[in-house]
Design an enzyme around this catalytic site. Structure first.
Site, PDB file in Angstrom:
ATOM      1  N   CYS A 216      -2.161  61.578  31.187  1.00 46.98           N
ATOM      2  CA  CYS A 216      -1.444  62.861  31.337  1.00 46.98           C
ATOM      3  C   CYS A 216      -0.973  63.031  32.782  1.00 46.98           C
ATOM      4  O   CYS A 216      -1.789  63.218  33.683  1.00 46.98           O
ATOM      5  CB  CYS A 216      -2.397  63.979  30.922  1.00 46.98           C
ATOM      6  SG  CYS A 216      -1.926  65.632  31.429  1.00 46.98           S
TER       7      CYS A 216
ATOM      8  N   CYS B   1      -2.052  66.195  34.558  1.00 50.75           N
ATOM      9  CA  CYS B   1      -3.503  66.132  34.822  1.00 50.75           C
ATOM     10  C   CYS B   1      -3.773  65.339  36.100  1.00 50.75           C
ATOM     11  O   CYS B   1      -4.576  65.752  36.941  1.00 50.75           O
ATOM     12  CB  CYS B   1      -4.233  65.452  33.670  1.00 50.75           C
ATOM     13  SG  CYS B   1      -4.104  66.285  32.073  1.00 50.75           S
TER      14      CYS B   1
END
Length: 120
Positions: free
Chosen positions: A30, A33
């Site tokens: 991600c 993230c």
């Protein structure tokens, strides 16, 4: 304090303690993230009295499912064993600091009274 990896084995123990636990639900694939991680790490260094946990949603799918995590990163705040905040999306550093201040300022007896009245 560095961040703590939260797993099925330690999640309930860590989040049920007195005090504040921030949780970052994330995955290595991600992009948002990965970009949020240094912000979260810096905040953990500024607030040694708060537990900063990370849940790898790929490795800990049962935890992600339990909290219906559908978008990552998701930030969750737990204080004295009560979830007081959960929101998907990476936070800018100023917003993360503001969240911490708001969680610290909560009157937990009031929060617990509201929870008790909702459950009855």
């Amino acid at each position: 304090m560095a961040t703590v990896a939260l797993t099925a084995e330690n999640f309930d123990e860590v989040t049920s303690r007195e005090g504040i636990v921030l949780i970052d639900f994330w995955a290595s694939w991600c992009g948002p993230c990965v970009r949020f991680a240094p912000t979260y790490e810096r905040s953990s260094e500024k607030h040694p009295d708060i537990t900063f946990g990370k849940v790898d949603t790929e490795a800990e799918q049962a935890i992600a499912a339990k909290f219906d995590i559908r978008s990552i990163p998701t930030i969750m705040a737990v204080r004295d064993g009560v979830i007081v905040f959960a929101q998907p999306g990476a936070l800018p550093e100023s917003a993360l600091e503001s969240l911490i201040e708001q969680v610290e300022a909560l009157d937990m007896s009031e929060v617990k009274d509201k929870l008790a009245s909702q459950q009855s």
